[in-house]
Design a protein around this motif. Structure first.
Motif, PDB file in Angstrom:
ATOM      1  N   ILE A 139      81.898  20.043  52.098  1.00 38.92           N
ATOM      2  CA  ILE A 139      80.556  20.481  51.704  1.00 38.92           C
ATOM      3  C   ILE A 139      79.675  19.250  51.553  1.00 38.92           C
ATOM      4  O   ILE A 139      80.058  18.290  50.894  1.00 38.92           O
ATOM      5  N   TYR A 186      81.028  26.371  60.823  1.00 38.33           N
ATOM      6  CA  TYR A 186      80.085  25.690  59.934  1.00 38.33           C
ATOM      7  C   TYR A 186      78.867  26.560  59.690  1.00 38.33           C
ATOM      8  O   TYR A 186      78.539  27.453  60.461  1.00 38.33           O
ATOM      9  N   LYS A 201      84.596  32.733  53.279  1.00 38.23           N
ATOM     10  CA  LYS A 201      85.197  31.403  53.183  1.00 38.23           C
ATOM     11  C   LYS A 201      86.607  31.470  53.773  1.00 38.23           C
ATOM     12  O   LYS A 201      87.469  32.166  53.257  1.00 38.23           O
ATOM     13  N   LYS A 232      72.111  22.421  52.403  1.00 37.99           N
ATOM     14  CA  LYS A 232      73.553  22.487  52.186  1.00 37.99           C
ATOM     15  C   LYS A 232      74.244  22.679  53.522  1.00 37.99           C
ATOM     16  O   LYS A 232      73.733  23.362  54.402  1.00 37.99           O
ATOM     17  N   GLU A 233      75.414  22.062  53.655  1.00 37.55           N
ATOM     18  CA  GLU A 233      76.224  22.273  54.848  1.00 37.55           C
ATOM     19  C   GLU A 233      77.663  22.505  54.426  1.00 37.55           C
ATOM     20  O   GLU A 233      78.224  21.734  53.661  1.00 37.55           O
ATOM     21  N   TYR A 234      78.237  23.581  54.957  1.00 39.45           N
ATOM     22  CA  TYR A 234      79.640  23.913  54.727  1.00 39.45           C
ATOM     23  C   TYR A 234      80.357  23.808  56.066  1.00 39.45           C
ATOM     24  O   TYR A 234      79.895  24.368  57.061  1.00 39.45           O
ATOM     25  N   GLN A 235      81.481  23.098  56.082  1.00 35.76           N
ATOM     26  CA  GLN A 235      82.305  22.990  57.282  1.00 35.76           C
ATOM     27  C   GLN A 235      83.725  23.404  56.925  1.00 35.76           C
ATOM     28  O   GLN A 235      84.237  23.028  55.866  1.00 35.76           O
ATOM     29  N   TYR A 236      84.357  24.174  57.825  1.00 31.74           N
ATOM     30  CA  TYR A 236      85.729  24.624  57.626  1.00 31.74           C
ATOM     31  C   TYR A 236      86.545  24.228  58.851  1.00 31.74           C
ATOM     32  O   TYR A 236      86.402  24.808  59.920  1.00 31.74           O
ATOM     33  N   TYR A 277      74.384  28.278  62.036  1.00 33.74           N
ATOM     34  CA  TYR A 277      75.822  28.395  61.833  1.00 33.74           C
ATOM     35  C   TYR A 277      76.501  28.591  63.173  1.00 33.74           C
ATOM     36  O   TYR A 277      75.880  29.038  64.134  1.00 33.74           O
ATOM     37  N   THR A 310      74.806  25.728  57.878  1.00 32.68           N
ATOM     38  CA  THR A 310      73.988  24.680  57.286  1.00 32.68           C
ATOM     39  C   THR A 310      72.521  25.073  57.149  1.00 32.68           C
ATOM     40  O   THR A 310      71.995  25.827  57.956  1.00 32.68           O
ATOM     41  N   GLU A 341      87.953  22.549  53.648  1.00 35.65           N
ATOM     42  CA  GLU A 341      86.530  22.727  53.364  1.00 35.65           C
ATOM     43  C   GLU A 341      85.861  21.387  53.091  1.00 35.65           C
ATOM     44  O   GLU A 341      86.352  20.584  52.309  1.00 35.65           O
TER      45      GLU A 341
END
Length: 162
Positions: free
Chosen positions: A40, A59, A32, A46-50, A121, A61, A38
């Motif tokens: 979400i 990202y 992270k 699920k998708e995480y973007q930074y 990703y 996902t 961040e």
């Protein structure tokens, strides 16, 4: 810019489709970024973007019902190639596809697709001098299949996909 800026690793598990009725659990762990905003999203996956202050983004996902941040770049590649679709549906469950390039501003993008594209990703809007550090984010994503495939209809193991 990014060196030493990983606060901790995040871990999540998700079920991915092997067929219309057979699923497999996948475990995902990734660093992270500490100095990024961040975002979400949770839906069918699920998708995480930074997002970083220079508009670059990392990202990851499992959200299949939406396009990734690199959709426009992937769509352009498809139009300019002999293929007529992004190749994820034709992958085997163990294939990995890496696609990359740069935009008209020479900013670099890259996307990795695993498990028939059900885990994707990558990064977008990365300046060339930061490419090595963003590639480290990609190299530090760890994923593995967990347990045996199971059927949603019977909730039992399905050994055809082992």
């Amino acid at each position: 810019m990014l060196s030493g800026c990983v606060a901790r690793k995040l871990h999540f598990e998700e079920s991915i489709a092997l067929s219309d009725t057979v699923y497999q659990d996948v475990s995902v762990e990734f660093p992270k970024p500490k100095d990024a905003k961040e975002l979400i999203a949770i839906g069918h996956g699920k998708e995480y973007q930074y997002w970083f202050s220079d508009s670059s983004v990392f990202y990851i996902t499992t959200e299949l019902t939406s396009n990734t941040l690199n959709f426009n770049q992937l769509e352009y590649m498809v139009r300019e190639s002999e293929y007529n679709e992004v190749p994820y549906p034709s992958m085997s469950i163990m294939d990995t596809i890496v696609q990359s390039g740069h935009d008209k501003h020479e900013l670099i993008w890259k996307e990795v697709g695993l498990f028939r594209g059900q885990l994707r990703y990558g990064y977008l809007n990365v300046r060339p001098e930061n490419e090595v550090e963003f590639n480290q984010y990609l190299c530090n994503v760890e994923s593995s299949l967990k347990g045996s495939p199971f059927s949603l209809r019977t909730n039992e193991k399905d050994d055809r996909y082992r």
